[in-house]
Write a protein that holds these residues in place. Sequence first.
Motif, PDB file in Angstrom:
ATOM      1  N   ALA A 149       0.832  -1.216   0.000  1.00  0.00           N
ATOM      2  CA  ALA A 149       0.000   0.000   0.000  1.00  0.00           C
ATOM      3  C   ALA A 149       0.861   1.257   0.000  1.00  0.00           C
ATOM      4  N   CYS A 150       1.969   1.229   0.741  1.00  0.00           N
ATOM      5  CA  CYS A 150       2.868   2.397   0.754  1.00  0.00           C
ATOM      6  C   CYS A 150       3.419   2.670  -0.639  1.00  0.00           C
ATOM      7  N   LEU A 151       3.828   1.596  -1.304  1.00  0.00           N
ATOM      8  CA  LEU A 151       4.400   1.757  -2.641  1.00  0.00           C
ATOM      9  C   LEU A 151       3.359   2.350  -3.598  1.00  0.00           C
ATOM     10  N   LEU A 152       2.125   1.882  -3.460  1.00  0.00           N
ATOM     11  CA  LEU A 152       1.032   2.391  -4.294  1.00  0.00           C
ATOM     12  C   LEU A 152       0.765   3.866  -3.969  1.00  0.00           C
ATOM     13  N   ALA A 153       0.751   4.192  -2.677  1.00  0.00           N
ATOM     14  CA  ALA A 153       0.469   5.578  -2.265  1.00  0.00           C
ATOM     15  C   ALA A 153       1.556   6.530  -2.745  1.00  0.00           C
ATOM     16  N   MET A 154       2.790   6.050  -2.868  1.00  0.00           N
ATOM     17  CA  MET A 154       3.892   6.919  -3.270  1.00  0.00           C
ATOM     18  C   MET A 154       4.173   6.853  -4.766  1.00  0.00           C
TER      19      MET A 154
ATOM     20  N   GLY B 156      -6.100  -0.683   6.918  1.00  0.00           N
ATOM     21  CA  GLY B 156      -5.023   0.290   7.043  1.00  0.00           C
ATOM     22  C   GLY B 156      -5.068   1.267   5.887  1.00  0.00           C
ATOM     23  N   LEU B 157      -4.397   2.408   6.073  1.00  0.00           N
ATOM     24  CA  LEU B 157      -4.384   3.439   5.035  1.00  0.00           C
ATOM     25  C   LEU B 157      -3.005   4.085   4.967  1.00  0.00           C
ATOM     26  N   ALA B 158      -2.427   4.060   3.782  1.00  0.00           N
ATOM     27  CA  ALA B 158      -1.173   4.766   3.518  1.00  0.00           C
ATOM     28  C   ALA B 158      -1.502   5.868   2.512  1.00  0.00           C
TER      29      ALA B 158
ATOM     30  N   LEU C 290      -4.609   7.879  -1.868  1.00  0.00           N
ATOM     31  CA  LEU C 290      -5.032   7.127  -0.684  1.00  0.00           C
ATOM     32  C   LEU C 290      -4.995   5.640  -1.031  1.00  0.00           C
ATOM     33  N   ALA C 291      -4.120   4.891  -0.376  1.00  0.00           N
ATOM     34  CA  ALA C 291      -4.026   3.452  -0.660  1.00  0.00           C
ATOM     35  C   ALA C 291      -4.435   2.667   0.585  1.00  0.00           C
ATOM     36  N   TYR C 292      -5.583   2.014   0.473  1.00  0.00           N
ATOM     37  CA  TYR C 292      -6.090   1.195   1.587  1.00  0.00           C
ATOM     38  C   TYR C 292      -5.555  -0.227   1.477  1.00  0.00           C
ATOM     39  N   PHE C 293      -5.354  -0.866   2.637  1.00  0.00           N
ATOM     40  CA  PHE C 293      -5.016  -2.287   2.626  1.00  0.00           C
ATOM     41  C   PHE C 293      -5.895  -3.036   3.623  1.00  0.00           C
TER      42      PHE C 293
END
Lengths: 282, 160
Positions: A127-132, A197-199, A214-217
Amino acid sequence: MKPAPFAYAKAKSLDHAIELLGRPDGEARLLAGGQSLMATLNMRLSAPKLLIDLNGVSGLDGIALKNSALEIGALTRHVQAEHSDLVAKHAPLIYLALPHIGHAAIRNRGTLGGSIAFADPAAELPACLLAMAGEIDIAGPTGKRTVQADDFFKGLFETALGPQDVLTAIRIPAATAQTRVGFAEFARRHGDYAMVGLAASARADGKGLTDIRLAYFGVGATPLRAKKAEAALAGGDIDAAVAALAQDLDPSDDVQSTGATKKHLAGVLLRRVAKQLAEPRS
Amino acid sequence: MSAERCNVTLTVNGETVVETVDARTNLVDFLRETLSLTGSHVGCEHGVCGACTVRVDGVVVRGCLMLAAQCDGAKVETIEGVSDLGEIADLQAAFEQRNALQCGFCTPGMLLTAQELLAQGGVPSRDKIREQISGNYCRCTGYQAIIDAIEAVAEARGKK
């Protein structure tokens, strides 16, 4: 339980790993940190014929700033990233997320590349990678290629990696003074996989936030962008953004909670993360 | 090149061990069944409970999530070795004094995990101690006494 029998081979190089993956039955798996894979083997959720150990292959770890992007080698262990000044400065979202991943003993072994390649839908790093808007470097039998995070996560534990591909590094655009990040998750115990979770990342443009991601997991088969909520948040309306999540997310029930609970928690997390995004980074 | 049986040479608690292991044998089963080092315990076998915690090359790991075959060339330390060296004698005494163990099943993993935090020096906050042992289940004590013991040792070591 104990794993079903398998053979073990230590890859001597990246090319050797790719060659070993090419067995005709396709029943080989790469072993990096093993903190997810070994658990699935012990529980016999997966029973490969061959494990190819990547530990010891040189050139797959290391953290470096290159052309305004932070490149993190696939074999970099969570604990190394956790204590890296480069990660803290240039990839602040990963820095925020790392303490939530597993426990001390897990972070001593687990690798960043392994977590991305395994693609557990409830894991933090995908999710972090997607958000960034990060990128993934892949080496395979036909050469090297780079895939955007938006195109990498295909389905449940399914990614753009082919049967003979090795994830070699991830790359994240280095944070600037305008970069804003936020991270929050609900887990029943610190370090467990999140219920939700949300990144998130965004850019402060003086008046408000743009480029919100906003990337949810933990709410679907892959980490998911909440694009309607992103648009509402860009307009500065947090209530509308929370309401928009009803269209963005449709989580199913799982062993941890019902879909309705996850939906509610997704809204709670959005309010928390929106506050983090509004604050300048210290 | 690849095999279901693997030769390994490693050091365990300072002694060189040369064995042939099944590729699928995990580290904690190897320590318990082949080397009769039964201080490391087997609980959940999927990395959740922390009972199998041992040190490999100086850091704590899950003994159930690492293969013995991967330990070729590694330096492995178990609760037996760390106890015998006296490295955690104060921590063990504090656990006893504060009743930080009852059945003792989690204790070896708890001690090694706590020692990794204590070895960083300083007196960690109770929240930090909680976070450090978050991956080690204890079903007897309710954790408070364990946190008390770790905190007391951190304070005592700081005064030395």
